[in-house]
Scaffold this active site. Structure first.
Site, PDB file in Angstrom:
ATOM      1  N   LYS A  15       0.823  -1.207   0.000  1.00 60.20           N
ATOM      2  CA  LYS A  15       0.000   0.000   0.000  1.00 60.20           C
ATOM      3  C   LYS A  15       0.866   1.270   0.000  1.00 60.20           C
ATOM      4  CE  LYS A  15      -4.087  -2.158   0.742  1.00 60.20           C
ATOM      5  NZ  LYS A  15      -3.753  -3.581   0.791  1.00 60.20           N
TER       6      LYS A  15
HETATM    7  C1  LIG Z   1      -4.409  -4.740   0.345  1.00 60.68           C
HETATM    8  C2  LIG Z   1      -3.592  -5.972   0.293  1.00 60.68           C
HETATM    9  C3  LIG Z   1      -3.866  -6.988  -0.641  1.00 60.68           C
HETATM   10  C4  LIG Z   1      -5.024  -6.903  -1.590  1.00 60.68           C
HETATM   11  O1  LIG Z   1      -4.890  -5.894  -2.556  1.00 60.68           O
HETATM   12  P1  LIG Z   1      -6.175  -5.352  -3.336  1.00 60.68           P
HETATM   13  O2  LIG Z   1      -5.691  -4.199  -4.121  1.00 60.68           O
HETATM   14  O3  LIG Z   1      -7.162  -4.946  -2.272  1.00 60.68           O
HETATM   15  O4  LIG Z   1      -6.699  -6.464  -4.168  1.00 60.68           O
HETATM   16  C5  LIG Z   1      -3.021  -8.080  -0.673  1.00 60.68           C
HETATM   17  N1  LIG Z   1      -1.984  -8.205   0.188  1.00 60.68           N
HETATM   18  C6  LIG Z   1      -1.712  -7.260   1.099  1.00 60.68           C
HETATM   19  C7  LIG Z   1      -0.584  -7.471   2.034  1.00 60.68           C
HETATM   20  C8  LIG Z   1      -2.491  -6.105   1.185  1.00 60.68           C
HETATM   21  O5  LIG Z   1      -2.194  -5.175   2.096  1.00 60.68           O
END
Ligand SMILES: *Cc1c(COP(=O)(O)O)cnc(C)c1O
Length: 494
Positions: free
Chosen positions: A112
Site C-alpha cells: 500500500k
Molecule cells: C491490500 C492488500 C492486498 C489486496 O490488494 P487489493 O488491491 O485490495 O486487491 C493483498 N496483500 C496485502 C498485504 C495487502 O495489504
C-alpha cells in the site's frame, strides 16, 4: 491528449484527473474511470534502463494529464525517497519458479505504501490547482494495511485530516499496533465491531450522504478517500508492473514484446486492476492470475460469471484479503459492458439489493485474460513452508496465497511464461501466522517473535516493527458499525 474521468454509474460530465483525485468517489456512488486509456508512448526497451521514479513519471503523466511536469515530478520525488529501505524502491527476487516483486520496502512494510506515499502529494497539489480552500478529510476503511499506510502518508500534512476505520477483531496484532500508535493531531483511528465490508460500506454511506456533505461544507471541510477506489491510488500502482517488465528486459529474461504473467494476491481488486490497466496501455501480458484466500468470491466469479457475496465472511491469516465486496471490480465490469454506465449501475444495484449479479456470456469472453484461483488456510501455511524449504525465502501469508495459486496454475496449464508474483507485505507484519506455518514456536510476545523470525529468515527486523517496542497507544476508540458517522462528527467537532 487530455485524459478525463467519468463515473461508472452515470454519464455526467467528465472531470479532470486532479478533480477526480480530490473527490475520490463520484456523487452517484460510482467509481471514476478514464474516458480513454492512453498507450505507453516510449518503446518498451526504454523501460529497461529507467529508475523507478522515471518509470513513474513516464506512466503517470499519461493518465494524470492536468498535472504539469514540474508538479508530477515533484510529487514523485517527495514520495519515492529514503522512506523506502532500498534505493530501487522495489526489486525482483528470483526463485526456482518465478520472480517475486518485493513491494513492501516502504514505511509501513506493505505494498500500500507504493501508492499511499504519493497520494497525499497528488491530493495537495490537486487542491492547490483547483483553488480548493476547504480542508480535506480523508475517510478510509481498512482491512489492515491501507490504514497505516494512509496514516503515515497524511500525518502532519497541512490542510488535511485523516480518519481510519478498521475491523476491531479482523487485523493482525502488528497491524493494529501500527495504527493505534499513530502520532499526529490530524489523525484519528477507530476500531469497529464488524468486518471490513461493514467498515467499507459505512464509509461509502457517509460519502454519499448529502446532509452530511452539507454539514461538512459549512464547517469548511470536504471528504476524500485514500481507498483504492481513488484513481490517485490506482494510477501509481500501474507503475510497478511496467517497472518489473523493464527489469526482466534488462536481465535478458525476456525480449521487448514477450508476454509476462502477473500473479496478484487479491482483495479489493485494486492491485490486479492496475495490472489490467498496464495491459490496456500496451504492456505485454499473458495472464493475470487472481489469487484469493478462503473468501473466494472472485474465484467463483471467474469460474461461473456470477458474483455472489451471500456467504460467510471468513477470518484468515491474510486479513488484507478478507473481503466479500471487491470494490474495484466495478471498474472491470464497466469495461466489460462496453462502458455502459446504465448496465453497470443495474448490476451494482443487484449487488446492493440482492448481494449477487451475473454477467452475460459476451462479457465473460472479455475476461479470459484472467485466471482465478484460491488457497485455503492449510494450503497457505504449506506454501510458506514449501518455499522456505525449497528457496530459503520467507513469504507473508498474502504472498503465499498467490504463490500457491501460481503452483495450481502451472499444474493445470503447464504455461511457462515468465511470471511475476506480487510480494505484498513483509512477513514481519504477519509474523505469528508465518512462524506457525514454519513449525516454529510462536507462543511469545509480538516483539520477541519478531526477533525469532529475524533469526529464521536472516533478515533484520524492519524499523516499522522495531519502533513499536516503545510506541504509546494513542487511539482507543471502538464503535458499533452504525456509529461511524457520529465518530466522524465528534472528531471534526461538528
Ligand atoms: C491490500 C492488500 C492486498 C489486496 O490488494 P487489493 O488491491 O485490495 O486487491 C493483498 N496483500 C496485502 C498485504 C495487502 O495489504
Amino acid at each position: 491528449m487530455e485524459v478525463l474521468y467519468k463515473s461508472t454509474r452515470s454519464d455526467s460530465a467528465p472531470i479532470s484527473a486532479s478533480k477526480a483525485i480530490l473527490k475520490g468517489l463520484s456523487d452517484d456512488g460510482g467509481l471514476f474511470v478514464p474516458t480513454s486509456v492512453p498507450a505507453l508512448d516510449r518503446p518498451l526497451m526504454d523501460f529497461a534502463s529507467m529508475t523507478y521514479q522515471e518509470t513513474a513519471y513516464q506512466v503517470m503523466k499519461l493518465l494524470l494529464t492536468d498535472y504539469t511536469e514540474e508538479e508530477l515530478r515533484g510529487c514523485i520525488e517527495r514520495a519515492y525517497d529514503s522512506k523506502f529501505d532500498i534505493p530501487e524502491i522495489t526489486r525482483l527476487h528470483k526463485t526456482s519458479d518465478a520472480w517475486y516483486l518485493e513491494l513492501y520496502h516502504g514505511a509501513t512494510i506493505a505494498f500500500k505504501d507504493m501508492a499511499l506515499s504519493i497520494l497525499p502529494h497528488l491530493m495537495i497539489t490537486a487542491a492547490k490547482k483547483n483553488h480548493e480552500d476547504k480542508q480535506i478529510v480523508i475517510l478510509t476503511a481498512t482491512s489492515g494495511d491501507t490504514g497505516k499506510a494512509a496514516l503515515a502518508g497524511f500525518a502532519g500534512v497541512e490542510g488535511t485530516k485523516i480518519i481510519v476505520f478498521y475491523p476491531k477483531d479482523g487485523v493482525s496484532s502488528i497491524q493494529e499496533r501500527q495504527m493505534v500508535t499513530q502520532k499526529g493531531d490530524n489523525t484519528c483511528v477507530i476500531g469497529i465491531k464488524g468486518n471490513f465490508d461493514d467498515a467499507q460500506n459505512g464509509v461509502k454511506k457517509i460519502f454519499t450522504d448529502r446532509a452530511m456533505k452539507e454539514e461538512l461544507a459549512q464547517a469548511g471541510y470536504q471528504f476524500s478517500s485514500a481507498n483504492s477506489i481513488n484513481i490517485g491510488r490506482l494510477v501509481p500502482q500501474i507503475v510497478y508492473y511496467v517497472y518489473s517488465y523493464g527489469r526482466l528486459l534488462k536481465d535478458g529474461v525476456i525480449s521487448a514484446g514477450d508476454p509476462v504473467n502477473f500473479v496478484v494476491p487479491t482483495g479489493n481488486f485494486g492491485n490486479i486492476l492496475a495490472a489490467f490497466y498496464a495491459m490496456k496501455m500496451g504492456l505485454p501480458v499473458g495472464k493475470l492470475i487472481c489469487a484469493s484466500n478462503s473468501n473466494k468470491v472472485l474465484f467463483d466469479f471467474f469460474r461461473t460469471g456470477s458474483y455472489d457475496r451471500n456467504r460467510d465472511f471468513i477470518l484468515t491469516s491474510s486479513p488484507s484479503m478478507d473481503i466479500l465486496i471487491s470494490s474495484n471490480l466495478e471498474r472491470l465490469i464497466y469495461f466489460l459492458t462496453g462502458n455502459d454506465a446504465a448496465e453497470n449501475a443495474a448490476l451494482m444495484k443487484d449487488l446492493t439489493e440482492k448481494g449477487v449479479y451475473s454477467v452475460t456470456d459476451q462479457m465473460r469472453e472479455k475476461m479470459d485474460v484472467f485466471f482465478g484461483g484460491y488457497a485455503d488456510e492449510e494450503a497457505t501455511a504449506a506454501q510458506i513452508r514449501r518455499i522456505y524449504e525449497k528457496d530459503g525465502y520467507v513469504l507473508d501469508p498474502h504472498t503465499a496465497v498467490a504463490s500457491a495459486v501460481y503452483d495450481q496454475y502451472l499444474a493445470e496449464t503447464g504455461d511457462r511464461t515468465p511470471a511475476v508474483i506480487d510480494f505484498t507485505a513483509s512477513p514481519f507484519k504477519f509474523e505469528r501466522a508465518v512462524m506457525k506455518a514454519l513449525g516454529q514456536p510462536s507462543d511469545m510476545s509480538d516483539l520477541d517473535l519478531a526477533d525469532r523470525l529475524s533469526e529464521v529468515s536472516g533478515d533484520a527486523v524492519p524499523e516499522a516493527v522495531n519502533s513499536l517496542r516503545t510506541a504509546e497507544v494513542l487511539h482507543k476508540t471502538v464503535c458499533e458499525k452504525d456509529g461511524m458517522a457520529d465518530e466522524v462528527r465528534k472528531f471534526l467537532g461538528l
